[in-house]
Design an enzyme around this catalytic site. Structure first.
Site, PDB file in Angstrom:
ATOM      1  N   GLU A 127       0.699  -1.448  -0.078  1.00 32.97           N
ATOM      2  CA  GLU A 127      -0.159  -0.020  -0.048  1.00 32.97           C
ATOM      3  C   GLU A 127       0.895   1.349  -0.115  1.00 32.97           C
ATOM      4  O   GLU A 127       0.243   2.231   0.206  1.00 32.97           O
ATOM      5  CB  GLU A 127      -0.894   0.076   1.057  1.00 32.97           C
ATOM      6  CG  GLU A 127      -2.059  -1.289   0.852  1.00 32.97           C
ATOM      7  CD  GLU A 127      -3.200  -1.194   2.174  1.00 32.97           C
ATOM      8  OE1 GLU A 127      -3.146  -0.175   3.203  1.00 32.97           O
ATOM      9  OE2 GLU A 127      -4.162  -2.050   1.874  1.00 32.97           O
ATOM     10  N   GLU A 177      -7.113  -7.759  -1.487  1.00 36.78           N
ATOM     11  CA  GLU A 177      -7.259  -7.706  -0.043  1.00 36.78           C
ATOM     12  C   GLU A 177      -8.839  -6.991   0.061  1.00 36.78           C
ATOM     13  O   GLU A 177      -9.117  -6.004  -0.799  1.00 36.78           O
ATOM     14  CB  GLU A 177      -6.472  -6.267   0.467  1.00 36.78           C
ATOM     15  CG  GLU A 177      -5.348  -6.950   1.341  1.00 36.78           C
ATOM     16  CD  GLU A 177      -4.572  -5.810   2.095  1.00 36.78           C
ATOM     17  OE1 GLU A 177      -5.489  -4.706   2.902  1.00 36.78           O
ATOM     18  OE2 GLU A 177      -3.600  -5.744   2.243  1.00 36.78           O
TER      19      GLU A 177
END
Length: 820
Positions: free
Chosen positions: A398, A495
């Protein structure tokens, strides 16, 4: 127990102190006979000075690195060795203070996590400073083996083999790399013999080792007349490996024999244009076959790595395979897992998406830091690249998104320096080392990323969440999770998830009576995600009545149960959406080829996104995963009043099947109407529409049915016992369901060989039937199901010895109508 009640905070002082490990040892060999003696640390956590006989050998500052110190001239017959640790928390703070040019956010975790600051300034397990599912236990100590190596002439440090399929020659080959330390001052010549008996392959090479540390690469061509069985992921074939012996016979006379396993598999990450869609595909081809990636995300199995035994790993990974998963992503805020983890994955066919250990933060790029990272990456790739289970290296978790979405509120004028750092760390350092060390599998810089599109935009895309490229992470706790239109029709979902509470038997071990309420201090303390407990209740409230029992413990247990039902139903809805989007493009979106929900396992006993509780117990979500990841599955969704059923298949051949649709009223175990559609073709490795009807038509056909009084179940049945799980589709929220009756649920238990059989009986339809045997370790064949028949047999597979009496005594049966 550090996990008991509030001990994570009570024991904070331990990580703020400095600790020294020391011991005296006798050298078990004659030191005069060896040219070189090393003291080797496989893992030091994290900042330490290492001394032997009061001489400083060196320092460590990276938990993920291997350290080797030459002690040839300092070792005696009796020795005193010391490892003087510095508090990781103080060290990280000091490193941050010294970085004066500009700040590197985030400074600290959110207060709800009760964590420590500046985790990004130390090469250590990032989540040990706290995370939104885990406690803050910044450990210090020796977390892997320590040994002394003594050798003459030469020594083998790393050994790896990776396979390639050479299309032009239509032949498999193996690249074997060996890294040696050569003691003598001049080169040593000799032979290397590689033997793979089962493949009638033996090759001899002349080799020359240069003084110092260096590597030799052998290219072994596999005998063409041998049939090579490839390594396949779980559900797609066997996990064949071949015994291989590599022998080095050098002129110095000392020979080394290395016994290892050779695996043959190819992996490609396919990113190419898609007809009828902007953007690029993003999917994996294994041995030339496109594979839909089904699985979850892996976090460290404990805050204290020495408690993570082989048995613990086996239990968790086997549970993933048993739920029809074929992949896990080893997330970038934890640790590079131990060798056993990857060995088990090789053995049971779990593919690994391997992040490098950088997560949700920006990182420094000064010279010392980069050197440490380079050593770490080189060590980890050499250690792990032989594993066929690893199919991808990914630079971080991320961090591309953090810059693109400006998580840390960096003024626009200052962005340039952080973007430069990003490219410096992940592209110019990590990526270059990975590409040099391992040409056998793909590398991406981040997750989520736009893949080749991110590369085109200078490694940092405008919007890493773009559904037309790469992978996405997606979380939304406020929208109704039963509404599939809220989910992104992405190329690859790496995710996504919802929280739930672990079962009462798991919480009970680390709490006391006054903690057993959803709003207790303990319950708030364990929830490390802002407003997490409220978000769960909100999501439950969309479709279920909230528990109102006057008995506080019953209310707590009912709430726990409902969080698990909600989580299972939410992730089922989302995962099924990703699976039925596999073959279609709608408005330029689709061709989804991966679903990895967040997260597989837990680090402690607390509310989290996991489907396996700390200790390995299956939550209802994990039982649901067994069904929603099945290789053959019918999936239903509604759009504008029309019901669509897709046949989803990961099987390698087309099948002619029968689709059975059954409609029940909530008030009767007898179906009100059934429909069998024969000759339904479910195509290999695709998702196709097999049934379509307006809900109104369906209800009219099944007289006496309304949305609130009826429920639909359906399954696919074929020849030779081929059958999908039975799936369900709710026509209204269950809080509005009409006709649901209080049911008498009962179970009798018998033993058959190593398993136990629970025969359930019900007097009425029972939604979300949950069997719980407390802290008896094991799993059921099915759980959390909609019970629409009078009798149902469920198997229990124990993980430790138990008995019929124990199981009967521990059993609680709960269904939705038991919640008051």
């Amino acid at each position: 127990d550090p996990y008991y009640r509030f001990n994570d905070v009570m024991y904070r002082w331990i990580s703020l102190d400095n600790w020294t490990y020391s011991r005296t040892f006798k050298t078990p060999f004659d030191i005069r006979k060896w040219q070189k003696v090393n003291l080797v640390f496989e893992g030091v956590d994290t900042v330490a000075e290492i001394l032997i006989n009061n001489m400083t050998l060196g320092r460590t500052d990276n938990m993920f690195n291997r350290y080797s110190f030459d002690i040839t001239n300092v070792i005696k017959e009796v020795n005193f060795v010391e490892v003087r640790f510095l508090s990781a928390v103080s060290y990280a703070a000091e490193q941050s203070r010294c970085h004066k040019a500009y700040s590197i956010p985030p400074a600290c975790p959110p207060p709800v996590q009760k964590g420590e600051c500046h985790a990004n300034f130390i090469r250590k397990e990032q989540c040990s400073f706290s995370w939104d599912w885990g406690p803050s236990f910044p450990t210090q100590g020796i977390w892997k083996d320590v040994r002394i190596e003594a050798y003459n002439h030469y020594h083998l440090i790393y050994f790896s083999s990776t396979s390639f399929f050479v299309k032009s020659a239509w032949q498999w080959s193996l690249e074997i790399e060996s890294v040696f330390d050569v003691v003598s001052s001049k080169p040593i010549a000799g032979l290397a013999i590689v033997n793979i008996p089962k493949l009638q392959t033996q090759q001899t090479f002349s080799v020359k080792l240069q003084p110092g540390e260096g590597s030799i690469v052998l290219l072994v061509n596999i005998n063409k007349s041998s049939t090579v069985e490839a390594w396949w992921p779980n559900g797609h074939g066997k996990q064949t490996g071949y015994n291989m012996t590599t022998t080095f016979i050098m002129e110095a006379g000392h020979q080394i024999e290395k016994v290892s396993k050779a695996y043959f598999r190819t992996v490609e990450l396919v990113q190419e244009p898609i007809p009828g869609s902007p953007g690029l595909s993003f999917y994996f081809r294994i041995n030339g076959r496109p594979i839909f990636i089904k699985g979850s995300n892996w976090i460290p199995a404990d805050s204290f790595q020495d408690r993570v035994t082989y048995d613990k790993l086996w239990l968790l990974l086997k549970s993933a395979a048993d739920a029809n998963m074929n992949a896990l992503r080893v997330w970038g805020g934890g640790v590079y897992e131990q060798d056993e983890f990857y060995n088990i994955c090789d053995e049971i066919g779990i593919m690994i998406w391997q992040d490098f250990m950088f997560a949700c933060a920006l990182y420094p790029t000064d010279q010392n830091y980069l050197e440490s990272v380079r050593a770490e990456v080189s060590h980890q790739v050499r250690r792990l690249k032989s594993h066929p289970s690893i199919i991808l290296w990914s630079g971080n978790n991320e961090n591309e998104a953090a810059i693109a979405s400006n998580w840390f509120s960096i003024p626009y004028a200052d962005r340039e320096v952080y973007m430069k750092d990003y490219v410096m760390l992940y592209v110019k350092n990590i990526r270059e080392i990975v590409l040099a060390e391992d040409k056998s599998r793909p590398f991406i810089t981040s997750s989520p990323t736009n893949g080749l599109e991110s590369v085109k935009e200078g490694w940092l895309s405008q919007n890493p969440y773009d559904t037309h490229y790469g992978d996405t992470h997606f979380y939304d706790y406020s929208s109704d999770c039963w509404n599939w239109t809220t989910y992104p029709k992405t190329r690859f979902a790496s995710e996504y998830g919802f929280q739930s509470w672990p079962s009462f038997s798991t919480i009970e071990k680390v709490s006391s009576t006054e903690d057993w309420s959803y709003t207790s201090n303990f319950s708030l303390h364990r929830q490390h995600h802002e407003n997490g407990n409220d978000q769960m209740l909100q999501q439950i409230g969309y479709h279920f009545k909230l528990p109102r029992s006057t008995d506080p413990i019953k209310q707590f247990k009912d709430t726990i149960y409902l969080t698990q039902v909600m989580q299972a139903q939410c992730i089922k809805t989302e995962t099924e959406f990703y699976r039925f989007s596999r073959s279609e493009i709608i408005k330029g979106e689709g061709h989804t080829m991966g679903a990895l929900y967040w997260q597989l396992n837990d680090i402690w006993q607390a509310p989290s996104w996991a489907s396996l509780e700390y200790g390995g117990k299956w939550k209802l979500l994990h039982y649901f995963a067994q069904n929603f990841f099945a290789s053959l599955l019918p999936v239903a969704y509604e759009d504008k009043g029309v019901l669509y059923i897709y046949g989803v298949s990961d099987l390698h051949v087309d099948h002619k099947l029968t689709l059975r649709v059954v409609v029940h009223t909530w008030s009767s175990l007898e179906p009100i109407c059934t429909l069998a559609r024969d000759d339904v073709t479910v195509k290999a490795q695709s998702a196709v529409l097999i049934y379509k009807e307006s809900i109104n038509n369906l209800l009219e056909r099944c007289r006496n049915c309304t949305r609130k009084s009826c429920v639909i179940t359906f399954c696919l049945v074929g020849e030779a016992g081929l059958q999908s799980p039975t799936n369900h589709h709710f026509l209204s929220s269950l809080k509005d369901a009409v006709g649901l009756e209080k049911t008498q649920l009962s179970a009798s238990v018998t033993q058959q060989d190593d398993i136990y059989v629970f025969v359930l009986q019900t007097t009425a339809i029972a939604p979300f039937v949950s069997l719980d045997v407390g802290s008896i370790k094991g799993r059921f064949s099915d759980n959390g199901f909609l019970m629409t028949e009078k009798k149902k047999a469920i198997a229990f597979y124990p993980w430790e010895p138990t008995s019929v009496e124990e199981l009967e005594k521990s059993l609680t049966l709960t269904s939705l109508v038991d919640v008051v």
